[in-house]
Every structure is written in C-alpha cells, then in structure tokens.
Scaffold this active site. Structure first.
Site, PDB file in Angstrom:
ATOM      1  CB  ALA A 155      -0.953  -0.077   1.272  1.00 20.31           C
ATOM      2  CD  GLU A 214       1.719  -5.319   5.785  1.00 24.03           C
ATOM      3  OE1 GLU A 214       2.478  -6.383   6.151  1.00 24.03           O
ATOM      4  OE2 GLU A 214       0.872  -5.431   4.726  1.00 24.03           O
ATOM      5  N   GLY A 242       0.433  -4.980   0.717  1.00 26.10           N
ATOM      6  CA  GLY A 242      -0.857  -5.090  -0.031  1.00 26.10           C
ATOM      7  C   GLY A 242      -0.617  -5.760  -1.459  1.00 26.10           C
ATOM      8  CD  GLU A 248      -2.479  -7.229   3.081  1.00 26.11           C
ATOM      9  OE1 GLU A 248      -2.066  -6.115   2.553  1.00 26.11           O
ATOM     10  OE2 GLU A 248      -3.261  -7.346   4.249  1.00 26.11           O
TER      11      GLU A 248
HETATM   12  N1  COA Z   1       4.736   2.950  -0.877  1.00 26.95           N
HETATM   13  C1  COA Z   1       5.248   4.178  -1.525  1.00 26.95           C
HETATM   14  N2  COA Z   1       6.279   4.398  -2.358  1.00 26.95           N
HETATM   15  C2  COA Z   1       7.111   3.138  -2.298  1.00 26.95           C
HETATM   16  C3  COA Z   1       6.705   2.099  -1.936  1.00 26.95           C
HETATM   17  C4  COA Z   1       5.305   1.754  -1.118  1.00 26.95           C
HETATM   18  N3  COA Z   1       4.883   0.774  -0.536  1.00 26.95           N
HETATM   19  N4  COA Z   1       7.323   1.037  -1.989  1.00 26.95           N
HETATM   20  C5  COA Z   1       8.484   1.703  -2.820  1.00 26.95           C
HETATM   21  N5  COA Z   1       8.055   3.112  -2.917  1.00 26.95           N
HETATM   22  C6  COA Z   1       8.823   3.914  -3.663  1.00 26.95           C
HETATM   23  C7  COA Z   1      10.094   4.409  -2.569  1.00 26.95           C
HETATM   24  O1  COA Z   1       9.803   5.316  -1.771  1.00 26.95           O
HETATM   25  C8  COA Z   1      10.860   5.033  -3.770  1.00 26.95           C
HETATM   26  O2  COA Z   1      10.501   6.299  -4.286  1.00 26.95           O
HETATM   27  P1  COA Z   1      11.614   7.416  -4.541  1.00 26.95           P
HETATM   28  O3  COA Z   1      12.464   6.954  -5.676  1.00 26.95           O
HETATM   29  O4  COA Z   1      10.742   8.610  -4.721  1.00 26.95           O
HETATM   30  O5  COA Z   1      12.708   7.487  -3.416  1.00 26.95           O
HETATM   31  C9  COA Z   1      10.758   4.010  -5.090  1.00 26.95           C
HETATM   32  O6  COA Z   1       9.529   3.401  -4.700  1.00 26.95           O
HETATM   33  C10 COA Z   1      11.785   3.063  -5.086  1.00 26.95           C
HETATM   34  O7  COA Z   1      12.089   2.495  -4.135  1.00 26.95           O
HETATM   35  P2  COA Z   1      13.196   2.108  -3.243  1.00 26.95           P
HETATM   36  O8  COA Z   1      12.814   1.781  -1.816  1.00 26.95           O
HETATM   37  O9  COA Z   1      14.384   3.180  -3.519  1.00 26.95           O
HETATM   38  O10 COA Z   1      13.714   0.792  -4.248  1.00 26.95           O
HETATM   39  P3  COA Z   1      14.614  -0.179  -3.432  1.00 26.95           P
HETATM   40  O11 COA Z   1      14.927  -1.272  -4.575  1.00 26.95           O
HETATM   41  O12 COA Z   1      15.789   0.198  -2.699  1.00 26.95           O
HETATM   42  O13 COA Z   1      13.858  -1.173  -2.487  1.00 26.95           O
HETATM   43  C11 COA Z   1      11.929  -2.156  -1.780  1.00 26.95           C
HETATM   44  C12 COA Z   1      12.762  -1.702  -2.807  1.00 26.95           C
HETATM   45  C13 COA Z   1      10.518  -2.944  -2.200  1.00 26.95           C
HETATM   46  C14 COA Z   1      12.481  -3.403  -0.944  1.00 26.95           C
HETATM   47  C15 COA Z   1      11.556  -1.079  -1.091  1.00 26.95           C
HETATM   48  O14 COA Z   1      10.945  -0.129  -1.738  1.00 26.95           O
HETATM   49  C16 COA Z   1      10.475  -1.328   0.091  1.00 26.95           C
HETATM   50  O15 COA Z   1      10.657  -1.515   1.227  1.00 26.95           O
HETATM   51  N6  COA Z   1       9.164  -0.857  -0.060  1.00 26.95           N
HETATM   52  C17 COA Z   1       8.158  -0.786   0.991  1.00 26.95           C
HETATM   53  C18 COA Z   1       7.585  -2.270   1.068  1.00 26.95           C
HETATM   54  C19 COA Z   1       6.646  -2.048   2.402  1.00 26.95           C
HETATM   55  O16 COA Z   1       6.886  -1.830   3.540  1.00 26.95           O
HETATM   56  N7  COA Z   1       5.425  -2.429   1.927  1.00 26.95           N
HETATM   57  C20 COA Z   1       4.282  -2.405   2.964  1.00 26.95           C
HETATM   58  C21 COA Z   1       3.499  -1.357   2.861  1.00 26.95           C
HETATM   59  S1  COA Z   1       2.191  -1.498   4.119  1.00 26.95           S
END
Ligand code: COA
Length: 260
Positions: free
Chosen positions: A66, A134, A111, A114
C-alpha cells in the site's frame, strides 16, 4: 473510467490488468484501488473475458505494498476507510465468477502480497519476493493478509512472516505453498496465459462453480460445505457443458464447450 495507474489489455478471452505506478514500485494508493475496483466490475460483466491475469509493470515489482506516502498522515478513521477499500477490492477478486491468476513479476510486499493472496492461482518469476513487512512500519496487514495468509500457508508460517516482516524468495514461497509455480521472468506471462488457456478449454460454468465451492470450504463447517458442493454439482447437470463433456467422452472426441 479512464485509468491512470493500471493498464488493461484483452486478448483471446484473457484480460490482463497491469498495475502501473513505476515511480512507487506499483504501490497501491486510493486512486489505484478505485481503478482496480472499477475494472474488475467491467471485466466481470464482459462476456468476452473468461480469465483475468493480474501483474505489475516493469521487471522489479508486482506491487510493493500500500502507498506509504498516502498512509503516513492518515487519521484512525481514514485508515479504517483505506483498509476497507482494499479489502472490498480484493474480496471482489475472490468472489469474481471468473478465475483470476496473479503473475507475480517482482516484489509482492504488504498490499502486493495481499493482492496475490486474493487471486485464485499465484505464479511467480524467479526474482519475485514476498512479505508482509507492515509491523516494521508500526502497523499490521490491512487488506486481508491476517485472514488469507494463515488459510494458505498455515497459522504458524503466517505468524512468523507477519511478526518478523521477513521477505522470502520465490523458491521459498513455492515450498510453503504460497505460490504454485516459479518460472523465468521472460516466461511469466506466457506461463500465466498457458494456465488461462487450459482453464478456458474446460467447462467454464463448472470452473466458476468449483471456485465458489472451494471458497466456501474456507468459510463454513464441513457439512454445510458438502451440501454446497452437492448443490453446485447438481447445478452442473443443468448446463449444456455437462451434456457435451460427457457425450464427448463417450464418443471418444474432444468436447466443444460453450460455457453455458
Ligand atoms: N509506498 C510508497 N512508495 C513506495 C513503496 C510503497 N509501499 N515502495 C516503494 N516505494 C517508492 C520508494 O519510496 C521510492 O521512491 P523514491 O524514488 O521517490 O524515493 C521508489 O518507490 C523506489 O523504491 P526504493 O525503496 O528506492 O527501491 P529499492 O530497490 O531500494 O527497495 C523495496 C525496494 C521494495 C525493498 C522497498 O521499496 C520497500 O521496502 N518498499 C516498501 C515495502 C513495504 O513496506 N510495503 C508494505 C507497505 S504497508
């Protein structure tokens, strides 16, 4: 409705929904969830669509959760509304009369995991990663993860994944029964379409009734489930497909199903 965050393609009875928010690794915000809800309604009512495939745009993410930027400042009531929207959309997938296949092409976190859990069949590319991170954000899964993950992988594994927030790779997801197949990324959609076509060659009313009956098995006691199954089984005998399927078998020829 014009879609900004999803692409929809229809070909040979298969509709492919691609979640596409490249800047946020396809994270689900309210707008995307509303678009998804709308397209599911449209595809449900489109007789030309028999099977739906859901995937993510790009090679890195299916859906990375999400949208954290949108959730950051939510009030208690806004958070409840957001969870209810996600739950409603994913439940729509689950209750859809047509089979839905998740083709997980990268990160399926929060999400995203999910969303995959709500689909009927999940396959993934070798680089896919699954997790419910989460608690690391100080929240819990809100789009059905606490309810569907234990039903699919068992209570103990679901608790481990949700309490630790650990990410697992596609091979581990396969091993614990979270997905049913791992393929190379460039073969993922081909594989999903292959499954879709195999399903489409069968009696589709029967497939739809089987989906309902299997869903019931997770929701009701065994006797009610058996009664539901017997009624759905009986209903098949009111279809042209049952007559054709059995006649074709006895006449030693391939059946020509009409989905009615
Ligand atoms: N919501 C909003 N933005 C998100 C996102 C999310 N769930 N997941 C990734 N993004 C965005 C990042 O903020 C980043 O934006 P930016 O370029 O403006 O800084 C962009 O997507 C790329 O993500 P980044 O974290 O730089 O890539 P990465 O390869 O280093 O890591 C993940 C990839 C998936 C491991 C990491 O993005 C992550 O942990 N995301 C969140 C996962 C999460 O907690 N999801 C559950 C939410 S309830």
């Amino acid at each position: 409705m014009e879609y900004k965050n999803i692409d929809v393609k229809k070909e040979e009875g298969i509709a492919t929904i691609t979640i596409s928010r490249p800047k946020a690794l396809n994270a689900l915000n309210t707008e995307t969830l509303e678009e998804l809800e709308n397209v599911l309604e449209v595809l449900q009512n489109d007789d030309g669509v028999k099977v739906i495939v859901i995937t993510g745009a790009g090679e890195k993410a299916f859906v990375a959760g999400a949208d954290i930027s949108e959730m950051k400042d939510m009030s208690v009531f806004e958070a409840k509304k957001f969870a209810e929207l996600g739950q409603k959309v994913f439940r729509k997938i689950e209750l859809m009369k047509k089979p839905v296949i998740a083709a997980v092409n990268g990160y399926a976190l929060g999400g995203g995991c999910e969303l995959a859990l709500a689909c009927d069949i999940r396959i993934a590319s070798r680089n896919a990663k699954f997790g419910q991170p989460e608690v690391g954000l100080g929240i819990i899964p809100g789009f059905g993860g606490t309810q569907r993950l234990p039903r699919i992988v068992g209570v103990s594994k679901a608790k481990e994944l949700i309490y630790t927030g650990d990410m697992i790779d596609a091979e581990e997801a396969l091993r614990i029964g979270l997905i049913s197949k791992v393929v190379e990324q460039d073969k993922l959609l081909e594989e999903a379409y292959g499954i879709a076509k195999k399903i489409m060659s069968k009696g589709l009313v029967a497939v739809s009734l089987a989906k309902e009956a299997i869903n019931k098995s997770l929701e009701v006691d065994i006797d009610s489930g058996m009664e539901y199954e017997a009624n759905a089984f009986a209903l098949c005998f009111g279809t042209q497909d049952q007559k054709e399927g059995m006649a074709a078998f006895l006449e030693k020829r391939a059946p020509k199903f009409e989905g009615r």
